[in-house]
Design an enzyme around this catalytic site. Structure first.
Site, PDB file in Angstrom:
ATOM      1  N   GLU A  21      -9.737   4.138   6.240  1.00 45.76           N
ATOM      2  CA  GLU A  21      -8.885   4.642   7.513  1.00 45.76           C
ATOM      3  C   GLU A  21      -9.538   5.405   8.474  1.00 45.76           C
ATOM      4  O   GLU A  21      -9.497   5.097   9.958  1.00 45.76           O
ATOM      5  CB  GLU A  21      -7.700   5.509   6.945  1.00 45.76           C
ATOM      6  CG  GLU A  21      -6.814   4.945   6.311  1.00 45.76           C
ATOM      7  CD  GLU A  21      -6.239   3.499   6.757  1.00 45.76           C
ATOM      8  OE1 GLU A  21      -6.394   3.238   7.845  1.00 45.76           O
ATOM      9  OE2 GLU A  21      -5.574   2.468   5.954  1.00 45.76           O
ATOM     10  N   MET A  53       0.598  -2.726   8.866  1.00 48.59           N
ATOM     11  CA  MET A  53      -0.207  -2.806   7.551  1.00 48.59           C
ATOM     12  C   MET A  53      -1.005  -3.913   7.563  1.00 48.59           C
ATOM     13  O   MET A  53      -0.606  -5.346   7.840  1.00 48.59           O
ATOM     14  CB  MET A  53       0.914  -2.864   6.267  1.00 48.59           C
ATOM     15  CG  MET A  53       0.343  -3.164   4.924  1.00 48.59           C
ATOM     16  SD  MET A  53      -0.713  -1.852   4.314  1.00 48.59           S
ATOM     17  CE  MET A  53      -2.003  -2.594   3.276  1.00 48.59           C
ATOM     18  N   GLU A  54      -2.250  -3.965   6.961  1.00 49.79           N
ATOM     19  CA  GLU A  54      -3.073  -4.600   7.254  1.00 49.79           C
ATOM     20  C   GLU A  54      -3.292  -5.829   6.120  1.00 49.79           C
ATOM     21  O   GLU A  54      -4.674  -6.372   5.857  1.00 49.79           O
ATOM     22  CB  GLU A  54      -4.565  -4.176   7.292  1.00 49.79           C
ATOM     23  CG  GLU A  54      -5.330  -3.464   6.189  1.00 49.79           C
ATOM     24  CD  GLU A  54      -5.012  -1.856   5.759  1.00 49.79           C
ATOM     25  OE1 GLU A  54      -3.637  -1.454   6.376  1.00 49.79           O
ATOM     26  OE2 GLU A  54      -5.383  -1.195   5.059  1.00 49.79           O
ATOM     27  N   ASN A  55      -2.312  -6.315   5.171  1.00 50.77           N
ATOM     28  CA  ASN A  55      -2.302  -7.349   4.449  1.00 50.77           C
ATOM     29  C   ASN A  55      -3.283  -8.530   4.775  1.00 50.77           C
ATOM     30  O   ASN A  55      -3.340  -8.918   5.899  1.00 50.77           O
ATOM     31  CB  ASN A  55      -1.103  -7.774   4.061  1.00 50.77           C
ATOM     32  CG  ASN A  55      -0.158  -6.765   4.039  1.00 50.77           C
ATOM     33  OD1 ASN A  55      -0.097  -5.789   3.403  1.00 50.77           O
ATOM     34  ND2 ASN A  55       0.873  -6.836   4.950  1.00 50.77           N
ATOM     35  N   GLU A  87      -5.182  -2.860  12.825  1.00 52.52           N
ATOM     36  CA  GLU A  87      -4.802  -3.638  11.556  1.00 52.52           C
ATOM     37  C   GLU A  87      -5.997  -4.868  11.464  1.00 52.52           C
ATOM     38  O   GLU A  87      -6.591  -5.384  10.294  1.00 52.52           O
ATOM     39  CB  GLU A  87      -3.498  -4.129  11.614  1.00 52.52           C
ATOM     40  CG  GLU A  87      -2.527  -3.007  11.850  1.00 52.52           C
ATOM     41  CD  GLU A  87      -2.681  -2.023  10.850  1.00 52.52           C
ATOM     42  OE1 GLU A  87      -3.218  -2.056   9.644  1.00 52.52           O
ATOM     43  OE2 GLU A  87      -2.297  -0.709  11.099  1.00 52.52           O
ATOM     44  N   GLU A 133       0.916  -1.063   0.147  1.00 55.97           N
ATOM     45  CA  GLU A 133      -0.111  -0.039  -0.022  1.00 55.97           C
ATOM     46  C   GLU A 133       0.812   1.186   0.031  1.00 55.97           C
ATOM     47  O   GLU A 133       1.857   1.201   0.787  1.00 55.97           O
ATOM     48  CB  GLU A 133      -0.860   0.158   1.073  1.00 55.97           C
ATOM     49  CG  GLU A 133      -2.069   1.107   1.064  1.00 55.97           C
ATOM     50  CD  GLU A 133      -2.865   1.140   2.367  1.00 55.97           C
ATOM     51  OE1 GLU A 133      -2.919   0.401   3.250  1.00 55.97           O
ATOM     52  OE2 GLU A 133      -3.694   1.801   2.385  1.00 55.97           O
ATOM     53  N   HIS A 167      -9.266  -3.792   9.927  1.00 59.25           N
ATOM     54  CA  HIS A 167      -9.134  -3.477   8.653  1.00 59.25           C
ATOM     55  C   HIS A 167      -9.594  -4.813   7.825  1.00 59.25           C
ATOM     56  O   HIS A 167      -9.949  -4.740   6.895  1.00 59.25           O
ATOM     57  CB  HIS A 167      -7.722  -3.464   8.157  1.00 59.25           C
ATOM     58  CG  HIS A 167      -7.618  -1.775   8.078  1.00 59.25           C
ATOM     59  ND1 HIS A 167      -8.199  -1.131   7.502  1.00 59.25           N
ATOM     60  CD2 HIS A 167      -6.477  -1.135   8.570  1.00 59.25           C
ATOM     61  CE1 HIS A 167      -7.864   0.265   7.489  1.00 59.25           C
ATOM     62  NE2 HIS A 167      -6.687   0.413   8.099  1.00 59.25           N
TER      63      HIS A 167
HETATM   64  N1  B3K Z   1      -2.907   1.037   5.623  1.00 59.00           N
HETATM   65  C1  B3K Z   1      -1.689   1.169   6.185  1.00 59.00           C
HETATM   66  C2  B3K Z   1      -1.001   2.511   5.918  1.00 59.00           C
HETATM   67  C3  B3K Z   1      -0.157   2.287   4.604  1.00 59.00           C
HETATM   68  C4  B3K Z   1       0.570   3.575   4.325  1.00 59.00           C
HETATM   69  C5  B3K Z   1       1.282   3.452   2.800  1.00 59.00           C
HETATM   70  N2  B3K Z   1       2.135   4.775   2.664  1.00 59.00           N
HETATM   71  C6  B3K Z   1      -1.700   1.108   7.671  1.00 59.00           C
HETATM   72  C7  B3K Z   1      -3.104   1.609   8.481  1.00 59.00           C
HETATM   73  O1  B3K Z   1      -3.359   2.504   8.300  1.00 59.00           O
HETATM   74  O2  B3K Z   1      -3.671   0.564   8.807  1.00 59.00           O
HETATM   75 ZN    ZN Z   2      -5.468   1.718   8.704  1.00 67.07          ZN
END
Ligand code: B3K
Ligand code: ZN
Length: 899
Positions: free
Chosen positions: A326, A269-271, A304, A127, A307
């Site tokens: 977000e 990061m929420e992969n 996370e 992301e 998400h």
């Molecule tokens: N979604 C990610 C943030 C990614 C930032 C990329 N530059 C973490 C979060 O907000 O959960």
């Molecule tokens: Zn987030």
């Protein structure tokens, strides 16, 4: 990297209004990685089809820093061309298989976007636009595909091989290599792809969901860190249970993994199914982590995890909708932390902390050159828009929706949103529509188009309120006028929908008064929500025997600035009595702020008393209060920050702000000396360590007391308290107490600080996160004991310093440039010169971190001379640098355009 540039050579802005659906869909992606730090080979087989709703056009795939070796369409060599970074293929059939073979070099990836190596382990960060650094792709969130991933690597060097979803196969390969094959059962956008490969160990826990289904939870770390994973695991378990209980959202995967890395640009990061975390938000034990660390870990693990629904199951159509996931997910993590609190006081403390972040970070952003709506209209680099506006203001917008439809109505809205949009990439409008549709009779539904101005208009609205008591009619009329200042690209604003929570107190007794609105028969006690929607409104309360003290904007019910000319007496009444803890705290903040602003305007010197006896007595009353919790007391006794004070001024002399706030601190220290001694004695022992709100609140108050006692000792020459503080530092049973004692010595500039710092470093030399604290404390310390800038430069030469590690770079450079205004804003401009050099240096290594640092001078145009001109010059110097990343370019050019 080749940037898209216009005729003048400037990077091109992407505009929301230009959104067009993709010309092709990607249904499946089958990736095979041969992992090698110097040359990783990526085979990418995809099934694509034309989007029939879009006029026929060539396929354009995004790529960045890739070496392309092969392109096959349906197994046949295909002709293609490169346009900038894009791979373009013409003449494709309606549906086809595309096979791409590329290589990349993870070990040289200092941007930490795409595939990179950290401490001999492979990680990814995709992301927002990092997947294109792994393979050519339609790297945009509305292209959602099913992924199968095979990882191949040396078995000894990379024994653990992880990707999204479920492990379906694994085994040996020739030459000491092995493989693992993962299938993600959900379709997802490319930004949620992840892989991890390395020597890791895991804490595991199985949990049973309400449905009876069992899930495996894992927290992966390096071998020596397993003893620091218990809290993260507990937080994860609590998150899973909470989302199911509060919103009916279950964990949808057999296994859910968290992996920690020490090289990471942001928090986590929420992969899908494989969250990757900065170690800072995973690792904790009582010896190395503070209460604040514990609380941040709980929030970020929750964030996370949440998400998984708000972001992964339902994602964003385009990056302008970033706050869709977000803002909602911050709201969800805030609610989670509050719901875990045992009582109302702890909930209020969490709310106050969240509002403090909003007001000290987001309000300045909203008033500065980077101001943007919660749903921006354009960007040059999307990484620059992971901001407090998108996150924290976005969360406030969601919170206002909850206020307008009620807690249960909001839960119904969330259920409808996920039913309606599961598996889709949608917009902020879709979200608001779902909440309104689930609550057709609500004020939100009635005012929806106007409410959505919170998404489209930037800037912090101001409410100018004043009250008039009419003795004859026994009524009190509150007039409220709303306005919103211009922001870049938005000169005028339309009125917002503002839920205003109000209560009334009796001025004489401080008791809450019943509230009856003119024309209504109901009499209510407690808080009422008044919904403002016009530029000016009047609210009349009847049945009042005397002029009440209005408690306005309770709980901070909207992200606005409230101007109300409270008298000191009214504020003291609120501080002593308001049943709304937020406004009780706020009354103390207003009194402190008022004193600071008066002293600044009067050009006070450091010997002029700033605080009057009434204020000091009130603070003493709070400190000694038998019922109030320690955590709440600590918040009330904390003066408004220098940044917050500066925001209230049209022209800022940072030195004067610093001087006045320090004078206020010194006064609090000496005037309340005996009370601080008592507070310390009462709160210093918290028994066996647990990070719960009650005991962490007591540690916070004891730490604050020590700080003031050392400060007072500095003025009086007393050596007893510094001596006790050093002893406390040595004997402490947990990091919170130890660090608070160290901080008390360092921030009072005491001579004992040097030996404590040396000892601290020696004790924790192998704990990277603690060494970050060691750096940060010194770079963020007030100038009191001497000149900080030479020390900061010296710290950068320390063998433990590294510019490439974002946590370490932040611990020194950001702590000085953003966290230490009194030392950074120097009349000789040396702080700004240092800043510009570091921005340029970092930009060549890691543009995202550089661009974040570049924001430290956002508010330059408000500065008094000589700071203003010197700051502008420093920004111009950065902007003039050729080959700047578009990240940093966007920030500095917007800053210069700001005035
Ligand atoms: N979604 C990610 C943030 C990614 C930032 C990329 N530059 C973490 C979060 O907000 O959960
Ligand atoms: Zn987030």
């Amino acid at each position: 990297m080749l940037l898209q540039r216009d005729a003048q050579g400037q990077p091109i802005a992407i505009r929301r209004e230009d959104y067009a659906a993709p010309a092709f869909w990607i249904d499946t992606v089958d990736l095979t990685f041969d992992l090698d730090p110097a040359k990783t080979r990526v085979l990418n087989r995809m099934q694509l089809r034309r989007n029939p709703e879009v006029p026929a056009q060539p396929l354009r795939l995004d790529g960045d820093e890739l070496n392309l070796a092969r392109v096959l369409v349906n197994g046949q060599g295909a002709s293609f061309r490169m346009e900038g970074d894009q791979l373009v293929i013409d003449g494709l059939p309606d549906a086809f298989e595309l096979e791409l073979f590329t290589t990349c070099c993870p070990i040289k990836n200092t941007k930490l976007m795409g595939l990179f190596v950290s401490e001999d382990t492979f990680f990814t960060q995709c992301e927002a636009e990092g997947f294109r650094r792994i393979t050519y792709f339609l790297d945009r969130p509305d292209v959602m595909a099913m992924y199968t991933v095979t990882l191949r690597a040396s078995k000894t060097a990379y024994p653990v091989l992880l990707s999204n979803g479920n492990l379906v196969d694994q085994g040996e390969l020739p030459e000491g290599r092995h493989f693992a094959k993962w299938v993600d059962p959900f379709k997802k956008p490319s930004y949620l792809f992840a892989l991890v490969a390395g020597k890791l160990v895991a804490r595991e826990q199985r949990i049973t969901a309400r449905s009876g289904k069992e899930h495996l939870l894992q927290v992966y770390v390096r071998a020596g860190d397993l003893d620091k994973t218990e809290h993260a695991m507990n937080s994860l378990v609590n998150s899973v249970l909470w989302d199911e209980a509060r919103f009916g959202l279950p964990l949808d995967l057999d296994r859910f993994m968290i992996v920690a890395t020490s090289d990471f640009n942001m928090g986590a990061m929420e992969n899908k199914g494989l969250n990757i975390f900065n170690t800072k938000y995973v690792l904790a034990n009582q010896a190395t982590a503070t209460d604040a660390d514990y609380s941040n870990i709980e929030s970020v693990v929750g964030h996370e995890y949440f998400h998984n629904w708000s972001g992964d199951r339902v994602t964003c159509r385009d990056w302008f909708q970033l706050s869709l996931k977000e803002g909602l997910t911050v709201f969800r993590d805030q609610e989670f932390s509050q719901d875990l609190c045992a009582d109302a006081s702890a909930r209020a403390v969490k709310r106050i902390e969240d509002v403090r972040v909003l007001r000290t970070a987001q309000f300045p952003e909203d008033a500065g050159p980077m101001a943007h709506p919660v749903r921006p209209d354009s960007y040059i680099e999307i990484s620059n828009f992971y901001t407090v506006t998108i996150y924290e203001k976005g969360a406030e917008v969601v919170r206002m929706m909850q206020t307008l439809v009620g807690r249960q109505g909001f839960e119904k809205g969330i259920t409808l949103y996920f039913e309606r949009h599961d598996g889709q990439a949608v917009t902020c409008d879709d979200f608001a529509q779902a909440i309104a549709d689930a609550n057709p009779d609500s004020e939100l539904a009635r005012l929806l188009p106007q409410f959505k101005r919170w998404y489209s208009q930037a800037g912090t609205p101001r409410l100018a309120a004043h009250g008039v008591y009419d003795a004859q009619n026994r009524s009190y009329t509150l007039s409220v006028v709303q306005s919103c200042p211009p922001t870049p690209g938005q000169q005028t604003k339309e009125p917002f929908v503002i839920p205003l929570n109000i209560g009334l107190l009796d001025a004489a007794t401080g008791r809450e008064l019943p509230m009856q609105l003119e024309g209504e028969s109901d009499v209510a006690r407690g808080t009422r929500t008044i919904v403002l929607s016009r530029a000016g409104e009047q609210i009349t309360f009847v049945g009042l025997d005397a002029e009440p003290v209005p408690s306005i904007l309770r709980g901070f019910s909207a992200p606005v600035i409230l101007d109300f000319a409270y008298t000191d007496a009214q504020l003291l009444t609120l501080l002593a009595n308001d049943p709304d803890p937020f406004n009780r705290w706020e009354a103390g903040q207003r009194l402190g702020l008022r004193a600071a602003l008066q002293a600044i305007a009067a050009h006070a010197t450091d010997t002029t008393p700033v605080l009057d006896d009434a204020y000091l007595d009130a603070m003493r009353g709070v400190l000694r209060h038998p019922q109030l919790d320690a955590a709440f007391k600590e918040l009330v006794l904390t003066l408004p920050s220098e940044t917050y004070i500066a925001e209230q001024l049209d022209v800022v002399d940072p030195q004067r702000v610093h001087l006045v706030r320090e004078a206020m601190r010194a006064q609090l220290a000496t005037a309340l000396f005996a009370d601080w001694e008592q507070a310390y004695e009462d709160n210093k022992d918290t028994g066996a360590y647990t990070p719960d709100p009650t005991s962490s609140g007591r540690r916070a108050l004891a730490g604050m007391a020590l700080n003031f006692l050392c400060l007072a000792a500095r003025a009086s020459g007393d050596t007893v308290w510094p001596g006790k503080t050093l002893q406390r530092f040595k004997d402490a049973g947990n990091m919170t107490d130890r660090f608070n004692a160290l901080n008390a010595l360092v921030s009072s500039g005491h001579t004992l600080a040097a030996q404590a710092l040396a000892r601290f470093h020696a004790m924790f030399k192998d704990e990277a996160l603690v060494i970050d604290k060691w750096f940060s404390l010194q770079a963020g310390a007030s100038d009191r004991g001497g000149d900080i800038l030479p020390l900061v430069k010296q710290l950068m030469k320390h063998p433990d310093f590294s510019l490439k590690n974002p946590n370490r770079a932040r611990s020194v450079i950001f702590s000085y440039c953003s966290g230490n205004p009194g030392a950074f804003h120097r009349a000789d401009a040396a702080g700004y010169v240092f800043w510009s050099e570091r921005v340029i240096e970092l930009d060549a290594i890691n543009p995202q971190v550089a661009a974040r640092l570049a924001r430290a001078l956002d508010r330059w145009s408000k500065l008094a001379e000589p700071y203003r001109s010197a700051a502008r010059e420093a920004i111009a110097r950065v902007a003039a640098k050729p080959d700047l990343s578009k990240d940093t370019h966007e920030v500095v050019t917007r800053a210069l355009a700001g005035n």
